[in-house]
Design an enzyme around this catalytic site. Structure first.
Site, PDB file in Angstrom:
ATOM      1  N   LYS A   1       3.574 -12.102   0.381  1.00  0.00           N
ATOM      2  CA  LYS A   1       2.829 -10.894  -0.013  1.00  0.00           C
ATOM      3  C   LYS A   1       1.508 -11.324  -0.634  1.00  0.00           C
ATOM      4  CE  LYS A   1       3.787  -8.138  -3.776  1.00  0.00           C
ATOM      5  NZ  LYS A   1       2.537  -7.740  -4.451  1.00  0.00           N
TER       6      LYS A   1
ATOM      7  N   ASP B   1      -0.617  -6.149   0.374  1.00  0.00           N
ATOM      8  CA  ASP B   1      -0.250  -5.113  -0.602  1.00  0.00           C
ATOM      9  C   ASP B   1      -1.501  -4.594  -1.302  1.00  0.00           C
ATOM     10  OD1 ASP B   1       1.073  -3.593  -2.535  1.00  0.00           O
ATOM     11  OD2 ASP B   1       1.670  -5.340  -3.726  1.00  0.00           O
TER      12      ASP B   1
ATOM     13  N   LYS C   1      -2.250  -1.092  -1.364  1.00  0.00           N
ATOM     14  CA  LYS C   1      -1.929   0.261  -1.876  1.00  0.00           C
ATOM     15  C   LYS C   1      -3.109   1.238  -1.743  1.00  0.00           C
ATOM     16  CE  LYS C   1       1.345  -1.402  -5.409  1.00  0.00           C
ATOM     17  NZ  LYS C   1       1.099  -2.850  -5.441  1.00  0.00           N
TER      18      LYS C   1
ATOM     19  N   ASP D   1      -7.007   7.253  -0.826  1.00  0.00           N
ATOM     20  CA  ASP D   1      -8.358   7.829  -0.795  1.00  0.00           C
ATOM     21  C   ASP D   1      -8.315   9.015   0.165  1.00  0.00           C
ATOM     22  OD1 ASP D   1     -11.228   8.147  -0.901  1.00  0.00           O
ATOM     23  OD2 ASP D   1     -11.388   6.000  -1.337  1.00  0.00           O
TER      24      ASP D   1
ATOM     25  N   PRO E   1      -8.433  11.063   3.636  1.00  0.00           N
ATOM     26  CA  PRO E   1      -7.880  10.582   4.916  1.00  0.00           C
ATOM     27  C   PRO E   1      -8.881   9.808   5.772  1.00  0.00           C
ATOM     28  CG  PRO E   1      -7.065  12.781   4.462  1.00  0.00           C
ATOM     29  CD  PRO E   1      -8.081  12.474   3.387  1.00  0.00           C
ATOM     30  N   ASN E   2     -10.118  10.287   5.862  1.00  0.00           N
ATOM     31  CA  ASN E   2     -11.086   9.626   6.732  1.00  0.00           C
ATOM     32  C   ASN E   2     -11.372   8.195   6.274  1.00  0.00           C
ATOM     33  OD1 ASN E   2     -13.035   9.704   8.914  1.00  0.00           O
ATOM     34  ND2 ASN E   2     -14.600   9.659   7.307  1.00  0.00           N
ATOM     35  N   THR E   3     -11.475   8.009   4.961  1.00  0.00           N
ATOM     36  CA  THR E   3     -11.754   6.671   4.420  1.00  0.00           C
ATOM     37  C   THR E   3     -10.563   5.742   4.661  1.00  0.00           C
ATOM     38  OG1 THR E   3     -13.192   7.639   2.758  1.00  0.00           O
ATOM     39  CG2 THR E   3     -12.362   5.429   2.296  1.00  0.00           C
TER      40      THR E   3
ATOM     41  N   THR F   1       6.785   1.472 -10.469  1.00  0.00           N
ATOM     42  CA  THR F   1       7.882   1.260 -11.439  1.00  0.00           C
ATOM     43  C   THR F   1       7.346   1.178 -12.868  1.00  0.00           C
ATOM     44  OG1 THR F   1       7.764  -1.058 -10.793  1.00  0.00           O
ATOM     45  CG2 THR F   1       9.603   0.207  -9.929  1.00  0.00           C
TER      46      THR F   1
ATOM     47  N   ARG G   1       7.686 -14.271  -9.680  1.00  0.00           N
ATOM     48  CA  ARG G   1       7.871 -15.361 -10.635  1.00  0.00           C
ATOM     49  C   ARG G   1       9.188 -16.127 -10.517  1.00  0.00           C
ATOM     50  NH1 ARG G   1       5.852 -11.420 -15.215  1.00  0.00           N
ATOM     51  NH2 ARG G   1       6.673 -10.016 -13.595  1.00  0.00           N
TER      52      ARG G   1
HETATM   53  O1  C5P Z   1       6.917 -11.770 -10.532  1.00  0.00           O
HETATM   54  P1  C5P Z   1       7.684 -10.570 -10.017  1.00  0.00           P
HETATM   55  O2  C5P Z   1       8.929 -10.908  -9.225  1.00  0.00           O
HETATM   56  O3  C5P Z   1       7.932  -9.544 -11.108  1.00  0.00           O
HETATM   57  O4  C5P Z   1       6.661  -9.919  -8.972  1.00  0.00           O
HETATM   58  C1  C5P Z   1       6.907  -8.689  -8.331  1.00  0.00           C
HETATM   59  C2  C5P Z   1       5.785  -8.360  -7.385  1.00  0.00           C
HETATM   60  O5  C5P Z   1       6.023  -7.053  -6.859  1.00  0.00           O
HETATM   61  C3  C5P Z   1       4.407  -8.328  -8.033  1.00  0.00           C
HETATM   62  O6  C5P Z   1       3.451  -8.741  -7.037  1.00  0.00           O
HETATM   63  C4  C5P Z   1       4.214  -6.874  -8.371  1.00  0.00           C
HETATM   64  O7  C5P Z   1       2.874  -6.496  -8.382  1.00  0.00           O
HETATM   65  C5  C5P Z   1       4.945  -6.196  -7.201  1.00  0.00           C
HETATM   66  N1  C5P Z   1       5.410  -4.834  -7.477  1.00  0.00           N
HETATM   67  C6  C5P Z   1       6.308  -4.538  -8.484  1.00  0.00           C
HETATM   68  N2  C5P Z   1       6.708  -3.234  -8.686  1.00  0.00           N
HETATM   69  C7  C5P Z   1       6.248  -2.257  -7.896  1.00  0.00           C
HETATM   70  C8  C5P Z   1       5.358  -2.529  -6.857  1.00  0.00           C
HETATM   71  C9  C5P Z   1       4.955  -3.862  -6.677  1.00  0.00           C
HETATM   72  O8  C5P Z   1       6.756  -5.432  -9.203  1.00  0.00           O
HETATM   73  N3  C5P Z   1       6.684  -1.007  -8.072  1.00  0.00           N
END
Ligand code: C5P
Length: 233
Positions: free
Chosen positions: A33, A60, A62, A65, A67-69, A120, A212
């Site tokens: 990712k 990733d 996300k 904006d 729709p056209n953009t 989240t 991580r």
């Molecule tokens: O280090 P860790 O396992 O927490 O990383 C989770 C990854 O998933 C990060 O890149 C974080 O930005 C992404 N992410 C997340 N929760 C979300 C959407 C994306 O932890 N709801």
């Protein structure tokens, strides 16, 4: 669609990410990712180089904006040959349909497109007080996921604990991509609602996103293999 483990390469430079990916040269090439930090610092060339090294890529960014953009931005991303990219479901069905149009190549092929439901990091209190959303988190996620499916998207990003809710409302072939993964014997860092790879598999997750626990591990390749063993095997 094959289930897989996606490593969140949350590094800020190409040098760091290539040093990291070199650790996997003797095993299956991980699905990676690329997030905003790496993409904004290194630009599209980082996507092309990681692709050239043989990795599948979830870009990733996300998008959210008009729709056209979004349609025009997705047209650019589709030429980068990524395997998965995403938008915010809050951008509405019209925006998500425009994203699909932009992403679809002249031959009809396109990367998987998934939607972020509620981040989240957003709790029900903030949804109610700042965003004036009075529905519960579960209702909101189920509705946003349905909107994404009706717009023609392939799935959503959600916590592993919401994966079965999404499957129940949208069908088992609607993809769930789930971050917040931690091993049972490890710290949860800043993630609040965590699941182990095995729990994510049991809840019907299709792709786990792991940062991580792999990138900061003493032996990243061994931690990645542990994710594979718990989630896929
Ligand atoms: O280090 P860790 O396992 O927490 O990383 C989770 C990854 O998933 C990060 O890149 C974080 O930005 C992404 N992410 C997340 N929760 C979300 C959407 C994306 O932890 N709801």
């Amino acid at each position: 669609m094959n289930k897989d483990v996606i490593i969140a390469c949350d590094f800020s430079s190409a040098a760091e990410v290539f040093d990291f990916l070199d650790l996997f040269s003797n095993m299956r090439k991980p699905f990676v990712k690329i997030g905003m930090e790496l993409f904004y610092s290194e630009g599209p060339s980082i996507v092309r180089e990681i692709k050239r090294r043989g990795h599948s890529i979830f870009l990733d960014l996300k998008l959210h904006d008009i729709p056209n953009t979004v349609r025009k931005a997705m047209r650019v991303l589709s030429s980068l040959d990524v395997d998965m990219c995403n938008v915010h479901a809050a951008g509405t069905k019209e925006m998500m349909k425009a994203a699909i149009e932009g992403l679809t190549r002249p031959d009809g092929s396109r990367p998987l497109l998934i939607a972020v439901t509620q981040l989240t990091s957003t709790g029900e209190d903030r949804m109610r007080e700042e965003l004036l959303i009075n529905a519960s988190m579960e209702e909101t996620i189920a509705r946003y996921a349905l909107n994404a499916r009706e717009a023609g998207l392939d799935g959503v990003v959600c916590s592993p604990r919401e994966a079965s809710l999404v499957k129940n409302s949208c069908g088992c072939d609607f993809i769930t991509v789930t971050p917040g993964i931690r091993f049972a014997d490890a710290a949860s860092d800043d993630q609040v609602r965590v699941s182990t790879p095995a729990m994510a598999r049991e809840n019907g997750s299709d792709f786990i996103v792991v940062g991580r626990p792999v990138t900061a591990a003493a032996d990243p390749a061994a931690s990645y293999q542990r994710c594979i063993n718990e989630f896929l095997i």
